[in-house]
Design a protein around this motif. Structure first.
Motif, PDB file in Angstrom:
ATOM      1  N   ASP A 109       0.738  -1.090   0.072  1.00 43.32           N
ATOM      2  CA  ASP A 109       0.063  -0.142  -0.119  1.00 43.32           C
ATOM      3  C   ASP A 109       0.886   1.334  -0.012  1.00 43.32           C
ATOM      4  O   ASP A 109       1.430   1.552   0.986  1.00 43.32           O
ATOM      5  CB  ASP A 109      -0.831  -0.012   1.230  1.00 43.32           C
ATOM      6  N   PHE A 110       0.971   1.800  -1.215  1.00 43.67           N
ATOM      7  CA  PHE A 110       1.966   2.750  -1.276  1.00 43.67           C
ATOM      8  C   PHE A 110       1.332   4.301  -1.561  1.00 43.67           C
ATOM      9  O   PHE A 110       1.762   5.334  -2.037  1.00 43.67           O
ATOM     10  CB  PHE A 110       2.875   3.021  -2.412  1.00 43.67           C
ATOM     11  N   SER A 111      -0.242   4.207  -0.977  1.00 45.70           N
ATOM     12  CA  SER A 111      -0.969   5.336  -1.238  1.00 45.70           C
ATOM     13  C   SER A 111      -0.430   6.600  -0.503  1.00 45.70           C
ATOM     14  O   SER A 111      -0.924   7.653  -0.803  1.00 45.70           O
ATOM     15  CB  SER A 111      -2.403   5.093  -0.826  1.00 45.70           C
ATOM     16  N   SER A 112       0.471   6.362   0.549  1.00 38.84           N
ATOM     17  CA  SER A 112       1.064   7.710   1.275  1.00 38.84           C
ATOM     18  C   SER A 112       2.178   8.157   0.492  1.00 38.84           C
ATOM     19  O   SER A 112       2.790   9.157   1.171  1.00 38.84           O
ATOM     20  CB  SER A 112       1.380   7.280   2.767  1.00 38.84           C
ATOM     21  N   ILE A 113       2.700   7.632  -0.598  1.00 37.38           N
ATOM     22  CA  ILE A 113       3.823   8.106  -1.105  1.00 37.38           C
ATOM     23  C   ILE A 113       3.438   8.756  -2.400  1.00 37.38           C
ATOM     24  O   ILE A 113       2.743   8.168  -3.408  1.00 37.38           O
ATOM     25  CB  ILE A 113       4.886   6.750  -1.524  1.00 37.38           C
ATOM     26  N   ASN A 114       4.026   9.939  -2.457  1.00 41.28           N
ATOM     27  CA  ASN A 114       3.804  10.731  -4.047  1.00 41.28           C
ATOM     28  C   ASN A 114       5.026  10.519  -4.688  1.00 41.28           C
ATOM     29  O   ASN A 114       6.066  10.991  -4.616  1.00 41.28           O
ATOM     30  CB  ASN A 114       3.881  12.111  -3.680  1.00 41.28           C
ATOM     31  N   PHE A 115       4.878   9.651  -5.789  1.00 35.09           N
ATOM     32  CA  PHE A 115       6.246   9.056  -6.531  1.00 35.09           C
ATOM     33  C   PHE A 115       6.540  10.167  -7.675  1.00 35.09           C
ATOM     34  O   PHE A 115       7.731  10.264  -8.275  1.00 35.09           O
ATOM     35  CB  PHE A 115       5.672   7.915  -7.173  1.00 35.09           C
TER      36      PHE A 115
END
Lengths: 279, 233
Positions: free
Chosen positions: B126-132
């Motif tokens: 769950d990488f929803s907290s990361i702004n790639f």
């Protein structure tokens, strides 16, 4: 050696220490009388006995590992202390050492001196004395304190060697929460240093050098430091050939396979590498 | 069964917790809802492993699967970083991230191969907290992952019973530390051994117990993990 402090320190990282050494519990609880009955010089032996009871390792093996580590930390601490003194700083500044670079070297100097102090506090009177050093390694690096790039090169080799030395001793501390954890906590700091020194050298003279070890001797220093990198080109881990594993496209490269795993060295191999640096 | 379904919609009564049907139904509901974070289920009946998260095994196997889980997380992260680089990424940064991605994939695939049939499945991240698309977000996450990885291997070392497994952990942790130092230097030059990770009085790095590590990593792992057999302290 302050035994009470050490017991406190052990309990911080090993809450079950008392349970582990149950037969000695009474002795620990009555540490004051225990201390008064045991000559100060015998305390390291007493500590060793406790470790043996707690972790199944002999006092001599644990003390040997710690003294081996201390010897290497003496080497590094003295190297950086001399390399960051005012005379060397003045010399290196004329060769392009800027404030950031000096700051990084001062941080490393501090860490290495802290390692020495930490290991000496654990070993107490069992600690080996600080040896005398010859940082030219009997003339192999005659410009170590006059040429900034030679200094950085030797520094990188010391850090990469240190990483391999601690790694090689881990097995001798199997299951030992206090000493193995401390050794690992020093080991990873040496790796942080190695990474930064490699970046420093990359920025100056070695554009292809990476923070991690690629293949075997990737230092550009030459055969004099081959021993420090012997076996780093290994690509088989626990019977698994890393180059036969899938990467993003195709198999993982040989470079990736060697970079992804740092390799240990035995005590004998490490001593062969550092002995030229002892006066 | 109608009644059971009805019960399932409500708060789970303690007495019904042992009912496999209800339990499974309940789990599926939670899984479908994508329960936030990792489900670290500490207590309970091991017979319910399949419905209570991915079971790591016990002893050294659990520790290796724990490492495998962390490497899965790191590999997935860097794979996405390289696949969708943030704007303004330098050639040097691209090159470093590609290298690190391959190292983490090497670690992940190694554990998978070494564990064989004992290996856990692939975890959903769950990488929803990361702004790639943000350099700051990517580097901050990379720093968090690398420092966490270092502390995880440092803290789990003494729990390992098999000397060969300990050797593997040692071979990997220093590479994670090399990564950590680089990432930190990319964020703030000279912060490779900052006071938030290296004790400035002893020169010792941080170590964390598996429980502490998973509590932090849980933010990024969707798949529930059953840690019943995982040694920790």
């Amino acid at each position: 050696m302050n035994l009470l402090n050490i017991i406190d320190e052990i309990e911080k990282v090993d809450p079950e220490f008392h349970e582990r050494i149950n037969p000695r519990r009474a002795a620990i609880k009555n540490i004051t009388s225990f201390g008064s009955k045991v000559a100060l010089s015998a305390l390291p032996f007493a500590m060793g006995t406790l470790f043996k009871k707690a972790y199944g390792q002999t006092s001599s093996s644990v003390t040997d590992v710690l003294n081996f580590a201390l010897t290497l930390e003496y080497l590094e601490a003295e190297f950086y202390t001399q390399g960051t003194n005012s005379v060397r700083t003045a010399t290196f500044t004329t060769q392009g050492q800027n404030a950031a670079a000096l700051g990084a070297l001062q941080q490393i100097t501090k860490d290495e001196n802290n390692h020495v102090a930490f290991l000496k506090s654990v070993l107490g009177s069992a600690a080996v004395a600080k040896p005398n050093f010859d940082f030219t390694a009997k003339g192999t690096f005659p410009t170590v304190f006059t040429n900034y790039d030679t200094f950085l090169a030797v520094a990188q080799v010391f850090e990469d060697t240190g990483v391999r030395a601690y790694k090689g001793q881990a097995g001798n501390l199997l299951g030992n929460q206090v000493v193995l954890t401390a050794a690992l906590n020093i080991h990873s700091v040496e790796a942080r240093h190695a990474s930064h020194l490699r970046q420093m050298r990359r920025a100056r003279t070695m554009p292809a050098l990476k923070p991690w070890i690629t293949g075997a001797n990737d230092t550009g220093i030459g055969a004099a430091v081959n021993g420090t990198y012997a076996g780093e080109d290994n690509v088989v881990q626990a019977g698994v050939d890393i180059t036969k594993l899938s990467g993003v496209s195709g198999m993982l490269s040989v470079n990736a396979a060697t970079e992804a795993f740092d390799e240990p060295l035995t005590k004998a191999q490490i001593l062969a590498i550092v002995t030229p640096f002892f006066a | 069964m109608e009644n059971l379904s009805h019960v399932d919609e409500k708060e789970q009564p303690t007495g019904d917790f042992l009912s496999a049907n209800v339990h499974r139904r309940s789990f599926l509901k939670y899984a479908g809802a994508g329960a936030a974070g990792i489900a670290l289920i500490a207590a309970g009946c091991k017979k319910d492993r399949s419905v209570r998260g991915v079971y790591l095994g016990d002893g050294d196997t659990a520790i290796l699967n724990y490492a495998y889980a962390l490497e899965q997380l790191e590999a997935a992260f860097y794979t996405q970083v390289v696949a969708s680089p943030y704007s303004g990424i330098s050639a040097m940064e691209s090159s470093y991230f590609a290298d690190i991605r391959d190292h983490e994939i090497a670690h992940r695939e190694f554990f998978k191969a070494a564990l064989g049939s004992s290996a856990i499945t692939s975890l959903e991240v769950d990488f929803s907290s990361i702004n790639f698309s943000s350099r700051d977000s990517v580097l901050a996450t990379a720093k968090a992952f690398e420092d966490l990885g270092v502390s995880a291997y440092n803290g789990a070392g003494w729990l390992i019973k098999n000397v060969d497994y300990l050797a593997i952990a040692g071979k990997i942790v220093s590479v994670e530390a090399r990564h950590a130092a680089l990432i930190r230097d990319l964020i703030s030059p000279g912060s490779f051994a900052g006071s938030d990770v290296v004790n400035q009085s002893t020169g010792l790095d941080i170590s964390r117990s598996p429980t502490q590590v998973l509590a932090i990593a849980g933010t990024y792992i969707k798949t529930p993990i059953n840690t019943d057999g995982l040694p920790t302290y």
